[in-house]
Design a protein around this motif. Structure first.
Motif, PDB file in Angstrom:
ATOM      1  N   MET A   1       0.852  -1.185   0.000  1.00 56.60           N
ATOM      2  CA  MET A   1       0.000   0.000   0.000  1.00 56.60           C
ATOM      3  C   MET A   1       0.898   1.249   0.000  1.00 56.60           C
ATOM      4  N   PRO A   2       0.555   2.239  -0.844  1.00 59.82           N
ATOM      5  CA  PRO A   2       1.373   3.461  -0.886  1.00 59.82           C
ATOM      6  C   PRO A   2       1.318   4.214   0.443  1.00 59.82           C
ATOM      7  N   SER A   3       2.397   4.922   0.746  1.00 57.61           N
ATOM      8  CA  SER A   3       2.449   5.731   1.965  1.00 57.61           C
ATOM      9  C   SER A   3       1.472   6.905   1.846  1.00 57.61           C
ATOM     10  N   ASP A   4       1.150   7.524   2.984  1.00 62.03           N
ATOM     11  CA  ASP A   4       0.305   8.720   2.957  1.00 62.03           C
ATOM     12  C   ASP A   4       0.920   9.794   2.067  1.00 62.03           C
ATOM     13  N   GLU A   5       2.230   9.960   2.158  1.00 59.09           N
ATOM     14  CA  GLU A   5       2.909  10.968   1.346  1.00 59.09           C
ATOM     15  C   GLU A   5       2.691  10.699  -0.140  1.00 59.09           C
ATOM     16  N   ASP A   6       2.861   9.428  -0.553  1.00 56.48           N
ATOM     17  CA  ASP A   6       2.651   9.063  -1.956  1.00 56.48           C
ATOM     18  C   ASP A   6       1.192   9.247  -2.372  1.00 56.48           C
ATOM     19  N   GLY A  76      -1.192  14.148  11.702  1.00 56.30           N
ATOM     20  CA  GLY A  76      -2.508  13.551  11.915  1.00 56.30           C
ATOM     21  C   GLY A  76      -3.195  13.258  10.592  1.00 56.30           C
ATOM     22  N   SER A  77      -4.371  13.842  10.393  1.00 60.95           N
ATOM     23  CA  SER A  77      -5.120  13.613   9.146  1.00 60.95           C
ATOM     24  C   SER A  77      -4.986  14.806   8.192  1.00 60.95           C
ATOM     25  N   THR A  78      -3.928  15.603   8.395  1.00 60.29           N
ATOM     26  CA  THR A  78      -3.663  16.760   7.541  1.00 60.29           C
ATOM     27  C   THR A  78      -2.306  16.582   6.871  1.00 60.29           C
ATOM     28  N   ALA A  79      -2.238  16.971   5.605  1.00 59.11           N
ATOM     29  CA  ALA A  79      -0.979  16.905   4.861  1.00 59.11           C
ATOM     30  C   ALA A  79      -0.721  18.250   4.201  1.00 59.11           C
ATOM     31  N   ILE A  80       0.520  18.688   4.265  1.00 60.49           N
ATOM     32  CA  ILE A  80       0.955  19.897   3.587  1.00 60.49           C
ATOM     33  C   ILE A  80       1.888  19.467   2.465  1.00 60.49           C
ATOM     34  N   LEU A  81       1.542  19.833   1.247  1.00 62.45           N
ATOM     35  CA  LEU A  81       2.367  19.549   0.078  1.00 62.45           C
ATOM     36  C   LEU A  81       3.007  20.851  -0.379  1.00 62.45           C
ATOM     37  N   ARG A  82       4.335  20.840  -0.480  1.00 59.26           N
ATOM     38  CA  ARG A  82       5.073  21.975  -1.045  1.00 59.26           C
ATOM     39  C   ARG A  82       5.825  21.462  -2.256  1.00 59.26           C
ATOM     40  N   CYS A  83       5.824  22.248  -3.331  1.00 53.69           N
ATOM     41  CA  CYS A  83       6.524  21.832  -4.533  1.00 53.69           C
ATOM     42  C   CYS A  83       6.747  23.031  -5.454  1.00 53.69           C
ATOM     43  N   THR A  84       7.418  22.765  -6.545  1.00 55.44           N
ATOM     44  CA  THR A  84       7.491  23.715  -7.643  1.00 55.44           C
ATOM     45  C   THR A  84       6.568  23.177  -8.717  1.00 55.44           C
ATOM     46  N   VAL A  85       5.696  24.025  -9.221  1.00 51.58           N
ATOM     47  CA  VAL A  85       4.729  23.599 -10.225  1.00 51.58           C
ATOM     48  C   VAL A  85       5.037  24.321 -11.536  1.00 51.58           C
ATOM     49  N   THR A  86       4.891  23.598 -12.628  1.00 43.87           N
ATOM     50  CA  THR A  86       4.965  24.211 -13.945  1.00 43.87           C
ATOM     51  C   THR A  86       3.612  24.001 -14.609  1.00 43.87           C
ATOM     52  N   ASP A  87       2.947  25.108 -14.881  1.00 43.85           N
ATOM     53  CA  ASP A  87       1.638  25.088 -15.532  1.00 43.85           C
ATOM     54  C   ASP A  87       1.794  25.591 -16.957  1.00 43.85           C
ATOM     55  N   VAL A  88       1.144  24.908 -17.869  1.00 44.67           N
ATOM     56  CA  VAL A  88       1.028  25.406 -19.232  1.00 44.67           C
ATOM     57  C   VAL A  88      -0.459  25.644 -19.439  1.00 44.67           C
ATOM     58  N   GLN A 104      -0.145  23.231  -0.960  1.00 47.40           N
ATOM     59  CA  GLN A 104      -1.510  22.728  -0.852  1.00 47.40           C
ATOM     60  C   GLN A 104      -1.679  22.062   0.500  1.00 47.40           C
ATOM     61  N   THR A 105      -2.866  22.226   1.082  1.00 46.41           N
ATOM     62  CA  THR A 105      -3.220  21.543   2.319  1.00 46.41           C
ATOM     63  C   THR A 105      -4.286  20.509   1.982  1.00 46.41           C
ATOM     64  N   TRP A 106      -4.011  19.276   2.353  1.00 47.71           N
ATOM     65  CA  TRP A 106      -4.912  18.152   2.091  1.00 47.71           C
ATOM     66  C   TRP A 106      -5.361  17.573   3.419  1.00 47.71           C
ATOM     67  N   ILE A 107      -6.603  17.117   3.488  1.00 47.07           N
ATOM     68  CA  ILE A 107      -7.086  16.437   4.688  1.00 47.07           C
ATOM     69  C   ILE A 107      -7.636  15.075   4.295  1.00 47.07           C
ATOM     70  N   ARG A 108      -7.487  14.130   5.229  1.00 46.80           N
ATOM     71  CA  ARG A 108      -8.063  12.809   4.995  1.00 46.80           C
ATOM     72  C   ARG A 108      -9.542  12.915   5.343  1.00 46.80           C
ATOM     73  N   ASP A 109     -10.381  12.698   4.354  1.00 40.78           N
ATOM     74  CA  ASP A 109     -11.828  12.875   4.487  1.00 40.78           C
ATOM     75  C   ASP A 109     -12.508  11.613   3.961  1.00 40.78           C
ATOM     76  N   THR A 110     -13.180  10.909   4.824  1.00 45.15           N
ATOM     77  CA  THR A 110     -13.842   9.639   4.491  1.00 45.15           C
ATOM     78  C   THR A 110     -12.915   8.696   3.721  1.00 45.15           C
ATOM     79  N   GLY A 111     -11.696   8.547   4.260  1.00 46.81           N
ATOM     80  CA  GLY A 111     -10.766   7.563   3.728  1.00 46.81           C
ATOM     81  C   GLY A 111      -9.960   7.997   2.522  1.00 46.81           C
ATOM     82  N   ARG A 112     -10.102   9.249   2.071  1.00 50.05           N
ATOM     83  CA  ARG A 112      -9.315   9.703   0.917  1.00 50.05           C
ATOM     84  C   ARG A 112      -8.802  11.110   1.175  1.00 50.05           C
ATOM     85  N   TRP A 113      -7.802  11.508   0.426  1.00 50.41           N
ATOM     86  CA  TRP A 113      -7.223  12.834   0.570  1.00 50.41           C
ATOM     87  C   TRP A 113      -7.963  13.826  -0.319  1.00 50.41           C
ATOM     88  N   ARG A 114      -8.373  14.954   0.295  1.00 48.78           N
ATOM     89  CA  ARG A 114      -9.062  16.027  -0.440  1.00 48.78           C
ATOM     90  C   ARG A 114      -8.364  17.346  -0.124  1.00 48.78           C
TER      91      ARG A 114
END
Length: 125
Positions: A1-6, A76-88, A104-114
């Motif tokens: 199973m993939p990690s929470d980070e993945d 806990g059930s919160t994830a902070i994603l930091r990255c460099t994004v390239t948008d076209v 981006q801030t993601w929360i685990r909501d009913t078993g999935r990340w939103r």
């Protein structure tokens, strides 16, 4: 199973694919009802306005989005994603390539990340 980070990185990439596909249903399912976004121009969006601005005809047309150097911090059930994004994107009949920092801030909501919040900017190019 993939990690929470993945799982968070996969969800963020799915969000990018939904923008490119202009897939309102997928985008809505990935964004929490309390979602908010601050653009690199300082414009503030709630979920409905964000979806409309990024999927409706005449709005921003996404061509591609790539995440580089993603770093995820889980608390806990919160994830902070930091990255460099390239948008076209195509806006006002002009294609643009935008490279910027994104959080981006993601929360685990009913078993999935939103995604509940995000911010892009400043531009790096």
């Amino acid at each position: 199973m993939p990690s929470d980070e993945d799982q968070v990185i996969a969800a963020a990439r799915a969000r990018g694919r939904a923008l490119v596909a202009r897939d309102v249903a997928d985008l809505r399912s990935l964004l929490h009802p309390a979602f908010g976004w601050v653009s690199h121009h300082g414009e503030v969006f709630d979920r409905d306005r964000y979806i409309t601005a990024n999927t409706a005809r005449g709005g921003t047309h996404w061509i591609d989005q790539q995440l580089a150097y993603p770093h995820v911090t889980i608390v806990g059930s919160t994830a902070i994603l930091r990255c460099t994004v390239t948008d076209v994107i195509r806006a006002v009949d002009r294609e643009q390539r935008l490279r910027m920092l994104m959080t981006q801030t993601w929360i685990r909501d009913t078993g999935r990340w939103r995604c509940v919040a995000g911010h892009a900017g400043p531009r790096l190019d």
